[in-house]
Design a protein around this motif. Sequence first.
Motif, short mmCIF file in Angstrom:
data_model
loop_
_atom_site.label_atom_id
_atom_site.label_comp_id
_atom_site.label_asym_id
_atom_site.label_seq_id
_atom_site.Cartn_x
_atom_site.Cartn_y
_atom_site.Cartn_z
N ARG A 422 -1.17 -3.63 -8.60
CA ARG A 422 -2.19 -2.48 -8.71
C ARG A 422 -2.49 -1.10 -7.09
NH1 ARG A 422 -6.73 -5.88 -9.83
NH2 ARG A 422 -6.15 -6.91 -8.45
N GLU A 423 -2.78 0.15 -7.57
CA GLU A 423 -3.13 0.75 -6.47
C GLU A 423 -3.80 0.10 -5.40
OE1 GLU A 423 -4.62 4.90 -5.44
OE2 GLU A 423 -4.23 4.49 -7.47
N TYR A 424 -4.21 -0.75 -5.38
CA TYR A 424 -5.24 -1.11 -4.24
C TYR A 424 -4.90 -2.52 -3.83
CZ TYR A 424 -7.99 -3.26 -7.87
OH TYR A 424 -8.39 -3.89 -9.34
N ASP A 425 -4.06 -3.45 -4.64
CA ASP A 425 -3.54 -4.05 -4.26
C ASP A 425 -2.31 -4.10 -2.78
OD1 ASP A 425 -4.32 -5.79 -5.84
OD2 ASP A 425 -3.01 -5.57 -7.73
N LEU A 426 -2.81 -5.01 -1.84
CA LEU A 426 -1.74 -5.07 -0.47
C LEU A 426 -0.07 -5.43 -0.47
CD1 LEU A 426 -4.76 -5.79 1.80
CD2 LEU A 426 -3.65 -3.23 1.31
N LEU A 427 0.46 -4.85 -0.35
CA LEU A 427 1.83 -5.19 -0.23
C LEU A 427 2.38 -4.95 1.34
CD1 LEU A 427 4.81 -6.13 -2.08
CD2 LEU A 427 5.02 -4.18 -2.16
N ALA A 428 3.41 -5.94 1.97
CA ALA A 428 4.49 -6.30 3.08
C ALA A 428 5.30 -6.97 3.34
CB ALA A 428 3.01 -5.93 4.22
N ARG A 429 6.69 -6.62 4.08
CA ARG A 429 7.11 -7.31 4.46
C ARG A 429 7.16 -8.03 5.81
NH1 ARG A 429 13.09 -5.10 6.43
NH2 ARG A 429 14.73 -7.29 6.03
N LEU A 430 7.33 -9.05 5.89
CA LEU A 430 7.16 -9.84 7.14
C LEU A 430 8.25 -9.60 8.13
CD1 LEU A 430 5.12 -12.53 6.19
CD2 LEU A 430 3.96 -10.58 6.79
N GLY A 431 9.72 -9.31 7.75
CA GLY A 431 10.63 -9.65 7.58
C GLY A 431 11.74 -10.60 6.77
N GLY A 432 13.15 -10.45 6.75
CA GLY A 432 14.21 -10.58 6.13
C GLY A 432 14.01 -10.33 4.84
N ASP A 433 14.00 -11.60 3.77
CA ASP A 433 13.36 -11.43 2.26
C ASP A 433 12.22 -12.07 1.84
OD1 ASP A 433 14.15 -13.68 3.24
OD2 ASP A 433 14.75 -14.11 1.03
N GLU A 434 11.32 -11.88 3.59
CA GLU A 434 10.21 -12.21 3.25
C GLU A 434 8.46 -10.91 2.52
OE1 GLU A 434 9.41 -14.89 6.61
OE2 GLU A 434 9.90 -16.24 5.74
N PHE A 435 8.59 -11.32 1.65
CA PHE A 435 7.49 -10.03 1.33
C PHE A 435 6.38 -10.90 1.45
CE2 PHE A 435 11.24 -8.16 0.06
CZ PHE A 435 11.29 -7.43 0.34
N VAL A 436 4.80 -10.64 1.28
CA VAL A 436 3.55 -10.97 1.01
C VAL A 436 2.56 -9.65 0.44
CG1 VAL A 436 3.47 -12.38 2.98
CG2 VAL A 436 2.70 -9.85 3.36
N MET A 437 1.50 -10.53 -0.71
CA MET A 437 0.89 -9.59 -1.36
C MET A 437 -0.67 -9.73 -1.49
SD MET A 437 3.57 -9.52 -4.34
CE MET A 437 4.52 -11.08 -3.33
N LEU A 438 -1.26 -9.05 -1.34
CA LEU A 438 -2.99 -9.99 -1.51
C LEU A 438 -3.29 -8.98 -2.80
CD1 LEU A 438 -4.93 -11.22 0.03
CD2 LEU A 438 -6.29 -9.36 0.84
N ILE A 439 -3.78 -9.68 -3.42
CA ILE A 439 -4.09 -9.55 -4.93
C ILE A 439 -5.74 -9.42 -4.79
CG2 ILE A 439 -3.94 -9.84 -7.46
CD1 ILE A 439 -1.14 -9.23 -5.89
N SER A 440 -6.38 -8.35 -5.54
CA SER A 440 -7.95 -8.36 -5.20
C SER A 440 -8.62 -8.50 -6.34
CB SER A 440 -8.42 -7.02 -5.01
OG SER A 440 -8.26 -7.24 -3.33
N GLU A 441 -9.85 -8.66 -6.04
CA GLU A 441 -10.83 -8.87 -7.68
C GLU A 441 -10.37 -9.30 -8.87
OE1 GLU A 441 -13.65 -7.77 -7.64
OE2 GLU A 441 -13.50 -6.84 -5.87
N MET A 442 -10.08 -10.76 -9.03
CA MET A 442 -9.28 -11.19 -10.46
C MET A 442 -10.11 -11.84 -11.00
SD MET A 442 -6.31 -10.23 -10.15
CE MET A 442 -5.46 -10.93 -11.28
#
Length: 783
Positions: A422-442
């Motif tokens: 969703r538009e307000y979920d956070l997505l970032a790349r920490l480095g290499g092939d690692e990604f993190v996401m913060l999924i809100s309001e579930m």
Amino acid sequence: MHSVLQFLKRYISNVFLTEKGLVGGPVFLVLAMLAIIWWGTWTRVEHEKALTLENSIAESKNIAAIVASNLHGVLERATRYAQIAQAMMEGDPSAAQQLNPTRDGDRAYLRVAVFDDQGNLLQSSANRTSEPELLQLVLMAKANQHAEIQDDQLIVGRPSRSDSSAWRVPILIPFTSSAQRRGFFTAIIDLGYFLQLYKDVNLGDAGRIEVLAHDGYQLAELNGAMLSAGIDFSASEFGKSLEHAEDGVIDAKRPGMPLEDIGVLRRVRNYPFLVVVTHDQNYLMSRLADRHQDYLWRAVVVSMAVVLLLCGLLMVAFRQRRLYNVLTSSEQEKLNLISQLEQEKSRALLQASHDYLTGIPNRRLFYEMAATELARAKRSRKLYALFFLDLDKFKLINDTLGHAVGDLLLQGVARRLRESLREYDLLARLGGDEFVMLISEMASESDIARVAAKLVDVVRAPFLDLDGNDIDVSPSIGIALYPRDGQDVEALLIHADLAMYSAKSAGAATYRFFDTSLNASSAREAELLSRFKRAIRDDEFCLHYQPRVELQGFSVVGLEALIRWNHPEHGLIYPNDFIALAESNDLIVPLGNWVVDAACRQLAAWRVQGLPIVPVAINVSSRQLKDDTLLETVMTTLAKYQIAPDMLEIEVTESCFIEDFDAASQVLEQLQKNGIKIALDDYGTGFSGLKNLKILPIYAIKIDRSFIRDIRNDNSDAVIVASTISLAHNLGLQVVAEGVESKEQLVHLKTAGCDQVQGFYFQRPVAATEMGTLLQRGRFTPS
């Protein structure tokens, strides 16, 4: 306030301090602001007065409608008692035993009596040898027979003028037996007891609820907790206006009152009674006096502040004018310099906070944004989840196909993740092939698991033509929940990382929660989902049945079919554990079709066994109402088992009409035209009002069990249930009460006029094999 001051400064500097506007401008602005302040104050005061009167009238209309409807129910019972009296005169030996309202809990009637045409007392519920007060009403009716008093016409007498019984009203209903014998049913109605049910209704100090005869004679009045009666308005202008007034607002002045009350009149349908609910206009306006006085003082204070503020700003503006010309050129130079600096700062911030390869936020920006989101999450009741995603065997792809292909793969993964969130979920790349996401309001852990499963499927899809290579890659996802698994970003990342390694250990292309118990719950849900279609095909589902009982003779008039899953490993599973799963995975329509087939199949089986069958009700969801084949499926199944359409009933809840009321209503109308009855289930817990009840093609409403649970102890629930029954009957609808578990609830509902009940007091839902005896017997005998 600061922004207002800045605006006034700019306005005075740019407009007022010209040669011609130095004096005229401020004067105009002061007058304009004062006009706005006082106009707004006056408008608000008048609006609140008008709104208070409108709310008073609307409240009075609702109260009058409820009182008139409930009084109509009391008088309807008088007509039924008169019919019993006629049966008694015709020789029915059991009729006399039924002429005792107080024994049956009908406290609105003090006593009843039956007289013959000669004035002889035939029956008295109080076992009296004489009823002089009621006999006088009979003699008056006989003396006025030339006025063409017809059978079954209710005649209202004048109550005794004593203080203790002024609101105890005698009534009379004449009747003629089949042997042409004239008789009179008489009763004394305790309107004081009837109005005491509304003593908690707050109408103010001078507000009142009145019941009057059609000629303007006051039969009973409730003013707060005080009861009175006996005022004769028939000769006054007030009483004459009531005689011909229509239902609605009345504005006639009551005798002895200096001002007109705000009153609402409601006639009792088919009976010579009027209900008048009034508010005291002075009382209503006095409640607003302090507030309006406060508005006026505020307007005075603000007006003085505006004048003083503008005077001060005018003095400041004189000094600013002398500096204006000097500062103009230097200000322009500073603006140009600031603009250049802002552009450089934006470029530097973008480079420092975003990943250079994928364009999504990097670790630093993610920490800042995630910390802000988690601070907001402390005030939320929803769940927040941090996902840690790692690509399986990415290093092998990078080493064998080159860094260029690896970069293209990372860009493709980032793009797919961004499009899936969703538009307000956070997505970032920490480095290499690692990604993190913060999924809100579930809403729940199962919703979070579905998001994780979706991301696994999205990343697993082949990446085509990456520098001439088609690449298959799979992710491993670790999930940490806030606040259960950590109170800050660092703790959540550590736990999500550990969960990700647990996912890698379990095999490629999967996800794991840090809390292992959630993995078990997710696995059970996945297990049930994988077997669902097979369970429908192999008849692992079954129907249990609960009887619906009518309250006159306690006979069984219908059954409700309730679905269960007879799982070969987990045993009997109830709907709460699998209906939501069917809804979210588009399996509710085939499951609903199975229920239709199973219900018709069982009816046919009972018929073959020679058992008397009654209609079976099934529940239909909003998803099924959107299915274009629903009508065809139902009618085809009925024809297949040779079941009459009136043997199958459809129950829908109010939530079925939230998305598209018109479409759902049309589907139900088609079912009704084909002979299938429709009932509205769980009434009172959703959004439906009287307007929707009039439009929907339903024949019955089922009052939700939450209103029945405390009906004997909670006066609000009792009033709501009684009003619902009365209003539903006025609309021609039957009423079924759900969740009846005690004899006290049963007696209360029967007294209130409820048609049918359903609940554990009679029988819990049981399998079809246990229903044979009940169907053969056909009725219950309450203990």
